[in-house]
Write a protein that holds these residues in place. Structure first.
Motif, mmCIF file in Angstrom:
data_model
loop_
_atom_site.group_PDB
_atom_site.id
_atom_site.type_symbol
_atom_site.label_atom_id
_atom_site.label_comp_id
_atom_site.label_asym_id
_atom_site.label_seq_id
_atom_site.Cartn_x
_atom_site.Cartn_y
_atom_site.Cartn_z
ATOM 1 N N VAL A 17 -7.478 -4.798 2.168
ATOM 2 C CA VAL A 17 -6.788 -4.618 0.897
ATOM 3 C C VAL A 17 -5.337 -5.062 1.057
ATOM 4 O O VAL A 17 -4.731 -4.876 2.111
ATOM 5 C CB VAL A 17 -6.863 -3.152 0.402
ATOM 6 N N ASP A 18 -4.800 -5.664 0.000
ATOM 7 C CA ASP A 18 -3.403 -6.086 -0.026
ATOM 8 C C ASP A 18 -2.855 -5.765 -1.412
ATOM 9 O O ASP A 18 -3.386 -6.246 -2.415
ATOM 10 C CB ASP A 18 -3.297 -7.585 0.255
ATOM 11 N N LEU A 19 -1.837 -4.912 -1.479
ATOM 12 C CA LEU A 19 -1.184 -4.613 -2.752
ATOM 13 C C LEU A 19 -0.183 -5.720 -3.039
ATOM 14 O O LEU A 19 0.712 -5.981 -2.238
ATOM 15 C CB LEU A 19 -0.474 -3.252 -2.690
ATOM 16 N N ILE A 20 -0.352 -6.362 -4.172
ATOM 17 C CA ILE A 20 0.551 -7.429 -4.617
ATOM 18 C C ILE A 20 1.354 -6.871 -5.790
ATOM 19 O O ILE A 20 0.775 -6.495 -6.813
ATOM 20 C CB ILE A 20 -0.232 -8.685 -5.073
ATOM 21 N N ILE A 21 2.683 -6.777 -5.616
ATOM 22 C CA ILE A 21 3.538 -6.293 -6.702
ATOM 23 C C ILE A 21 4.455 -7.425 -7.158
ATOM 24 O O ILE A 21 4.748 -8.348 -6.399
ATOM 25 C CB ILE A 21 4.329 -5.032 -6.300
ATOM 26 N N ASN A 22 4.883 -7.336 -8.422
ATOM 27 C CA ASN A 22 5.634 -8.431 -9.048
ATOM 28 C C ASN A 22 7.013 -8.655 -8.441
ATOM 29 O O ASN A 22 7.522 -9.768 -8.465
ATOM 30 C CB ASN A 22 5.764 -8.179 -10.551
ATOM 31 N N LYS A 23 7.624 -7.590 -7.931
ATOM 32 C CA LYS A 23 8.952 -7.704 -7.332
ATOM 33 C C LYS A 23 9.144 -6.555 -6.362
ATOM 34 O O LYS A 23 8.286 -5.675 -6.269
ATOM 35 C CB LYS A 23 10.036 -7.715 -8.405
ATOM 36 N N ASN A 24 10.270 -6.513 -5.645
ATOM 37 C CA ASN A 24 10.509 -5.466 -4.648
ATOM 38 C C ASN A 24 11.688 -4.562 -4.991
ATOM 39 O O ASN A 24 11.910 -3.573 -4.309
ATOM 40 C CB ASN A 24 10.766 -6.093 -3.272
ATOM 41 N N ILE A 25 12.458 -4.903 -6.015
ATOM 42 C CA ILE A 25 13.633 -4.115 -6.385
ATOM 43 C C ILE A 25 13.396 -3.479 -7.753
ATOM 44 O O ILE A 25 13.057 -4.176 -8.720
ATOM 45 C CB ILE A 25 14.905 -4.989 -6.401
ATOM 46 N N TYR A 26 13.583 -2.138 -7.821
ATOM 47 C CA TYR A 26 13.297 -1.388 -9.036
ATOM 48 C C TYR A 26 14.403 -0.386 -9.330
ATOM 49 O O TYR A 26 15.197 -0.050 -8.465
ATOM 50 C CB TYR A 26 11.966 -0.617 -8.884
ATOM 51 N N GLN A 28 15.207 3.573 -11.296
ATOM 52 C CA GLN A 28 14.566 4.852 -11.574
ATOM 53 C C GLN A 28 13.768 4.763 -12.877
ATOM 54 O O GLN A 28 14.198 4.111 -13.822
ATOM 55 C CB GLN A 28 15.611 5.959 -11.696
ATOM 56 N N ALA A 29 12.586 5.371 -12.899
ATOM 57 C CA ALA A 29 11.692 5.443 -14.062
ATOM 58 C C ALA A 29 11.085 4.092 -14.457
ATOM 59 O O ALA A 29 10.390 4.001 -15.462
ATOM 60 C CB ALA A 29 12.384 6.084 -15.258
ATOM 61 N N GLU A 30 11.315 3.063 -13.681
ATOM 62 C CA GLU A 30 10.732 1.745 -13.976
ATOM 63 C C GLU A 30 9.253 1.735 -13.558
ATOM 64 O O GLU A 30 8.839 2.455 -12.651
ATOM 65 C CB GLU A 30 11.500 0.655 -13.225
ATOM 66 N N THR A 31 8.468 0.903 -14.229
ATOM 67 C CA THR A 31 7.049 0.790 -13.918
ATOM 68 C C THR A 31 6.814 -0.375 -12.956
ATOM 69 O O THR A 31 7.249 -1.494 -13.218
ATOM 70 C CB THR A 31 6.214 0.589 -15.194
ATOM 71 N N VAL A 32 6.158 -0.069 -11.850
ATOM 72 C CA VAL A 32 5.776 -1.077 -10.855
ATOM 73 C C VAL A 32 4.414 -1.612 -11.280
ATOM 74 O O VAL A 32 3.471 -0.841 -11.475
ATOM 75 C CB VAL A 32 5.688 -0.462 -9.437
ATOM 76 N N LYS A 33 4.312 -2.931 -11.423
ATOM 77 C CA LYS A 33 3.043 -3.539 -11.841
ATOM 78 C C LYS A 33 2.589 -4.543 -10.795
ATOM 79 O O LYS A 33 3.407 -5.178 -10.135
ATOM 80 C CB LYS A 33 3.197 -4.238 -13.189
ATOM 81 N N GLY A 34 1.301 -4.675 -10.679
ATOM 82 C CA GLY A 34 0.712 -5.628 -9.751
ATOM 83 C C GLY A 34 -0.787 -5.452 -9.696
ATOM 84 O O GLY A 34 -1.407 -5.055 -10.688
ATOM 85 N N TYR A 35 -1.360 -5.708 -8.520
ATOM 86 C CA TYR A 35 -2.803 -5.546 -8.357
ATOM 87 C C TYR A 35 -3.159 -5.384 -6.888
ATOM 88 O O TYR A 35 -2.393 -5.782 -6.009
ATOM 89 C CB TYR A 35 -3.570 -6.724 -8.965
ATOM 90 N N PHE A 36 -4.311 -4.760 -6.662
ATOM 91 C CA PHE A 36 -4.882 -4.670 -5.327
ATOM 92 C C PHE A 36 -5.782 -5.885 -5.150
ATOM 93 O O PHE A 36 -6.663 -6.124 -5.978
ATOM 94 C CB PHE A 36 -5.732 -3.402 -5.158
ATOM 95 N N ASN A 37 -5.565 -6.645 -4.101
ATOM 96 C CA ASN A 37 -6.429 -7.776 -3.774
ATOM 97 C C ASN A 37 -7.361 -7.309 -2.655
ATOM 98 O O ASN A 37 -6.914 -7.064 -1.539
ATOM 99 C CB ASN A 37 -5.595 -8.983 -3.324
ATOM 100 N N VAL A 38 -8.642 -7.134 -2.981
ATOM 101 C CA VAL A 38 -9.627 -6.668 -2.012
ATOM 102 C C VAL A 38 -10.420 -7.884 -1.541
ATOM 103 O O VAL A 38 -11.041 -8.578 -2.353
ATOM 104 C CB VAL A 38 -10.567 -5.608 -2.622
ATOM 105 N N MET A 39 -10.374 -8.148 -0.226
ATOM 106 C CA MET A 39 -11.041 -9.310 0.355
ATOM 107 C C MET A 39 -12.188 -8.847 1.246
ATOM 108 O O MET A 39 -11.988 -8.031 2.142
ATOM 109 C CB MET A 39 -10.047 -10.144 1.165
#
Length: 129
Positions: A17-26, A28-39
């Motif tokens: 599994v690899d969590l892919i997120i849109n960015k690394n800097i956030y 407070q109260a911001e929403t982290v979005k991305g996806y789990f890439n399951v290989m």
């Protein structure tokens, strides 16, 4: 075929599994979005669940604290060599401390199977004002 199955039970050639997120800097109260890439690995495996913890660390004392967790239950099978994408969304707490020399954060993701060794992934993030 049997050898590959036993090897995946020990973690050799198992799904990852690899969590892919849109960015690394956030903020407070911001929403982290991305996806789990399951290989998929060398054999078909049944996924039991995906657990993802937001971990707060103090690098000086090496202490860790789980801030929050999400769990995705599954009965899905990942084919040998297959790939699956599972959406991810996580809202950071309003009162989260910003990243500093004594505070760091990362997401710790665990892919857990019906049989075999779990797969781990670590993704650092930075919290700013």
């Amino acid at each position: 075929m049997m050898l590959r199955k036993y090897m995946s039970l020990m973690g050799i050639g198992s799904a990852q599994v690899d969590l892919i997120i849109n960015k690394n800097i956030y903020r407070q109260a911001e929403t982290v979005k991305g996806y789990f890439n399951v290989m998929g690995g060398t054999v078909e495996q049944k996924i039991k669940r995906i657990e993802c913890d937001l971990i707060k660390m103090n690098p000086h004392t090496e202490t860790q604290e789980i801030i929050d967790s999400i769990t995705i239950l599954s009965t899905q099978e990942i084919e040998s060599g297959g790939q699956n994408r599972i959406e991810f969304q996580f809202t950071l707490p309003k009162s989260i401390d910003k990243t500093s020399q004594t505070v760091s954060y990362h997401f710790k993701t665990k892919l857990i199977f019906d049989e075999g060794v779990k797969s781990l992934d670590h993704d650092p993030i930075f919290i700013v004002n």
